[in-house]
Design a protein around this motif. Sequence first.
Motif, PDB file in Angstrom:
ATOM      1  N   HIS A 267      52.503  19.532 -12.467  1.00  0.00           N
ATOM      2  CA  HIS A 267      52.950  18.592 -11.479  1.00  0.00           C
ATOM      3  C   HIS A 267      53.509  19.194 -10.180  1.00  0.00           C
ATOM      4  O   HIS A 267      53.908  20.334 -10.292  1.00  0.00           O
ATOM      5  N   ARG A 268      53.394  18.296  -9.218  1.00  0.00           N
ATOM      6  CA  ARG A 268      54.233  18.880  -8.112  1.00  0.00           C
ATOM      7  C   ARG A 268      55.468  18.701  -8.141  1.00  0.00           C
ATOM      8  O   ARG A 268      56.045  18.068  -8.931  1.00  0.00           O
ATOM      9  N   ALA A 269      56.337  19.593  -7.566  1.00  0.00           N
ATOM     10  CA  ALA A 269      57.791  19.686  -7.465  1.00  0.00           C
ATOM     11  C   ALA A 269      58.398  18.315  -7.146  1.00  0.00           C
ATOM     12  O   ALA A 269      59.542  18.195  -7.538  1.00  0.00           O
ATOM     13  N   SER A 270      57.706  17.605  -6.272  1.00  0.00           N
ATOM     14  CA  SER A 270      58.483  16.227  -5.725  1.00  0.00           C
ATOM     15  C   SER A 270      58.354  15.291  -6.926  1.00  0.00           C
ATOM     16  O   SER A 270      59.191  14.246  -6.600  1.00  0.00           O
ATOM     17  N   LEU A 271      57.935  15.438  -8.037  1.00  0.00           N
ATOM     18  CA  LEU A 271      57.806  14.315  -9.157  1.00  0.00           C
ATOM     19  C   LEU A 271      58.699  15.024 -10.142  1.00  0.00           C
ATOM     20  O   LEU A 271      58.700  16.216 -10.403  1.00  0.00           O
ATOM     21  N   PRO A 272      59.436  14.282 -10.816  1.00  0.00           N
ATOM     22  CA  PRO A 272      60.330  14.662 -11.956  1.00  0.00           C
ATOM     23  C   PRO A 272      59.588  15.394 -13.456  1.00  0.00           C
ATOM     24  O   PRO A 272      60.296  15.861 -14.018  1.00  0.00           O
ATOM     25  N   GLY A 273      58.610  14.913 -13.402  1.00  0.00           N
ATOM     26  CA  GLY A 273      57.767  15.363 -14.607  1.00  0.00           C
ATOM     27  C   GLY A 273      56.276  14.982 -14.704  1.00  0.00           C
ATOM     28  O   GLY A 273      55.802  14.021 -13.649  1.00  0.00           O
ATOM     29  N   PRO A 274      55.556  15.535 -15.518  1.00  0.00           N
ATOM     30  CA  PRO A 274      54.325  14.948 -15.694  1.00  0.00           C
ATOM     31  C   PRO A 274      54.107  13.514 -16.300  1.00  0.00           C
ATOM     32  O   PRO A 274      55.091  13.116 -17.154  1.00  0.00           O
ATOM     33  N   MET A 275      52.991  12.692 -16.189  1.00  0.00           N
ATOM     34  CA  MET A 275      52.954  11.464 -16.682  1.00  0.00           C
ATOM     35  C   MET A 275      51.791  11.386 -17.646  1.00  0.00           C
ATOM     36  O   MET A 275      50.718  11.860 -17.143  1.00  0.00           O
ATOM     37  N   ALA A 276      51.920  10.816 -18.932  1.00  0.00           N
ATOM     38  CA  ALA A 276      50.883  10.798 -19.573  1.00  0.00           C
ATOM     39  C   ALA A 276      49.711   9.711 -19.294  1.00  0.00           C
ATOM     40  O   ALA A 276      50.204   8.323 -19.889  1.00  0.00           O
ATOM     41  N   SER A 277      48.997   9.969 -18.719  1.00  0.00           N
ATOM     42  CA  SER A 277      47.973   9.096 -18.259  1.00  0.00           C
ATOM     43  C   SER A 277      46.466   9.729 -18.119  1.00  0.00           C
ATOM     44  O   SER A 277      46.306  10.847 -17.434  1.00  0.00           O
ATOM     45  N   VAL A 278      45.515   8.973 -18.682  1.00  0.00           N
ATOM     46  CA  VAL A 278      44.331   9.478 -18.713  1.00  0.00           C
ATOM     47  C   VAL A 278      43.736   9.539 -17.415  1.00  0.00           C
ATOM     48  O   VAL A 278      43.166  10.410 -16.670  1.00  0.00           O
ATOM     49  N   LEU A 279      44.090   8.427 -16.717  1.00  0.00           N
ATOM     50  CA  LEU A 279      43.792   8.256 -15.069  1.00  0.00           C
ATOM     51  C   LEU A 279      44.157   9.070 -14.184  1.00  0.00           C
ATOM     52  O   LEU A 279      43.466   9.889 -13.634  1.00  0.00           O
ATOM     53  N   LEU A 280      45.601   9.449 -14.333  1.00  0.00           N
ATOM     54  CA  LEU A 280      46.087  10.663 -13.640  1.00  0.00           C
ATOM     55  C   LEU A 280      45.793  11.980 -13.949  1.00  0.00           C
ATOM     56  O   LEU A 280      45.584  12.732 -13.042  1.00  0.00           O
ATOM     57  N   ALA A 281      45.278  12.029 -14.900  1.00  0.00           N
ATOM     58  CA  ALA A 281      44.617  13.484 -15.550  1.00  0.00           C
ATOM     59  C   ALA A 281      43.283  13.515 -14.842  1.00  0.00           C
ATOM     60  O   ALA A 281      43.063  14.862 -14.317  1.00  0.00           O
ATOM     61  N   ALA A 282      42.772  12.682 -14.671  1.00  0.00           N
ATOM     62  CA  ALA A 282      41.364  12.806 -14.305  1.00  0.00           C
ATOM     63  C   ALA A 282      41.314  12.977 -12.654  1.00  0.00           C
ATOM     64  O   ALA A 282      40.509  13.674 -12.014  1.00  0.00           O
TER      65      ALA A 282
END
Length: 301
Positions: A267-282
């Motif tokens: 993920h980008r450094a501006s985010l606190p962490g990854p989000m478990a999301s099929v949509l965002l992964a795609a």
Amino acid sequence: MYDAIVIGAGPAGLQAALTLGRMHRSTLLLDSGEYRNGTVLHMHNMVGEDGAPPAEFRATARAELDAYADVEIRDTGATGISGSEGAFRVALADGSTVEGRRVILATGVADDLPDVPGLQDLWGTLAFSCPFCDGHEHADKPIGILGAAPRAAHLIALLGRIVGDITVFPVDEVFSDEDTRMLEGTGVRVSSTPVTSVEKDADGVRIRTDDDEHAVAGIFVASGAMRQRAPFAADLGLAMLDSGSIEIDDFGRTSIPGVFAAGDLAHRASLPGPMASVLLAAAAGQLAAVGIIQSLLAAEH
């Protein structure tokens, strides 16, 4: 020499391969058969696919990729990456080696669950971590939350307006008096003894402690951790974030030229962490593919 080698065939890798194929870039997609949602029966919070089985989603995506002559799929994983931008070599689990000008890491993460007997058997079917993915299916039903008081409080805030009764169970050690008061202040029940085991029963899950049993519709896990499923980030020496994820820019570029990453491993450094999301992964897979196409164009002109 492929234009791009995509390592991992979950939503991020599948979308990256589709985008590259549509732009007529020679692409090799490596599918190890290991997926974070491999035990999940239905995926949710994915527009157009809400409630679809992940296996069907992957099968449909692979069938769509068959229409693109520039995309090749191999049912094998990668074991090592060497070389540099323009000339990467990827060793495969079947003993062969392939070469690519660019590489996308889309191997995802694995969940390290707390050591509770029976929990692994329920993971993805009756035990979950993501309220966005599985909260609605437990509307007005009793649930249990396992462990880690601060994270449990966050889950309570998200799930409290959706589910029925909530009971929080410590793992390994009892909660401190301060944590117990904090949790009880949110209106939930708190077990005074740690969970000893969980198992499926006729109506959901039976949670056992040293002195009691509780019947709930499902479990949400507030402890445990995520880790990189594959060793490539460490092997390549990629810049990492405090979350344990690979640091990328808006187009999935890592700290090594020519290596891109997409999905919940980055993920980008501006985010606190990854989000478990099929949509965002795609979506991340598509952005990484666009980043590769941009870099290839720059190298060609």
